[in-house]
Design an enzyme around this catalytic site. Structure first.
Site, PDB file in Angstrom:
ATOM      1  N   HIS A   1       0.828  -1.218   0.000  1.00 37.37           N
ATOM      2  CA  HIS A   1       0.000   0.000   0.000  1.00 37.37           C
ATOM      3  C   HIS A   1       0.858   1.262   0.000  1.00 37.37           C
ATOM      4  O   HIS A   1       2.050   1.245   0.333  1.00 37.37           O
ATOM      5  CB  HIS A   1      -0.913   0.004   1.226  1.00 37.37           C
ATOM      6  CG  HIS A   1      -0.158   0.000   2.525  1.00 37.37           C
ATOM      7  ND1 HIS A   1       0.397   1.143   3.075  1.00 37.37           N
ATOM      8  CD2 HIS A   1       0.156  -1.010   3.377  1.00 37.37           C
ATOM      9  CE1 HIS A   1       1.010   0.853   4.202  1.00 37.37           C
ATOM     10  NE2 HIS A   1       0.886  -0.457   4.407  1.00 37.37           N
TER      11      HIS A   1
ATOM     12  N   GLU B   1      -2.457  -7.394   7.087  1.00 40.90           N
ATOM     13  CA  GLU B   1      -1.174  -7.232   7.758  1.00 40.90           C
ATOM     14  C   GLU B   1      -1.126  -8.017   9.065  1.00 40.90           C
ATOM     15  O   GLU B   1      -2.157  -8.379   9.635  1.00 40.90           O
ATOM     16  CB  GLU B   1      -0.913  -5.736   8.017  1.00 40.90           C
ATOM     17  CG  GLU B   1       0.423  -5.405   8.667  1.00 40.90           C
ATOM     18  CD  GLU B   1       1.647  -5.844   7.869  1.00 40.90           C
ATOM     19  OE1 GLU B   1       1.767  -7.064   7.616  1.00 40.90           O
ATOM     20  OE2 GLU B   1       2.489  -4.987   7.529  1.00 40.90           O
TER      21      GLU B   1
END
Length: 203
Positions: free
Chosen positions: A8, A81
């Site tokens: 990201h 994550e």
């Protein structure tokens, strides 16, 4: 099959050296800019499907890269994550370090000595979760010859790669932390795979 793994774009937690984990932090202005530049770099890739971590910073990155392509974005827990549990939001910044575990930086420098935070996810669990998801995609006969974009995170991408190559935890960070919006291309055929390039940026 080609899999474009992208980390990201930047967030304020990245900039401030705060533990982000599963905290749902949005991209900042710089993060949006990096995603837009990456979208330009990948503009000629014909994706068949886009997968993303459910966290907003990864999903927004995927949306920006998708652009005007008519492709569904599918959230996948396998791309989420690692969780830092009770330590989420705390900082590793020099002079402002406020993590209860004085040895937390083993996470980066000696992962085999890392102690999982209370209510967090271990490195071993991360490797299993992320690499199992990728293997499932790779091994599905219907996916042969297709091209996927997958938006994920720094530790999660290392979990994918170290899990696929069955590396010991001590080598978890082999190759280093990918930069924000860096792209890694995996090519797979009949369950076998190789890295075409890793940690490539378009800005």
């Amino acid at each position: 099959m080609d899999i474009y793994l992208v980390r990201h774009g930047e967030t304020d937690y990245n900039k401030g050296k705060r533990l982000q984990g599963v905290a749902d932090i949005p991209l900042n202005a710089r993060g949006i800019e990096l995603a837009e530049r990456t979208a330009e770099g990948l503009r000629n890739i014909s994706f068949d499907r886009i997968y993303t971590s459910p966290l907003i910073r990864a999903r927004k990155t995927a949306e920006i890269i998708r652009g005007n392509r008519d492709i569904e974005i599918v959230p996948a827990e396998g791309l989420r994550e690692i969780s830092f549990g009770d330590y989420e939001g705390l900082t590793i910044l020099d002079g402002s370090y406020n993590i209860p575990d004085p040895d937390f930086l083993n996470f980066f420098h000696a992962p085999e000595k890392y102690r999982t935070p209370p209510n967090g996810e271990s490195i071993e669990q991360l490797k299993m979760r992320t690499s199992s998801f990728i293997r499932e995609i790779m091994n599905h006969p219907a996916n042969e010859g297709k091209t996927f974009l997958m938006a994920s995170h720094g530790a999660a991408i290392r979990g994918i790669l170290s899990g696929l190559f069955d590396l010991p935890v001590s080598q978890f960070w082999s190759g280093g932390v990918h930069k924000n919006c860096a792209v890694t291309l995996l090519h797979a055929e009949h369950g076998d795979f190789e890295i075409i390039f890793e940690n490539k940026v378009y800005y």
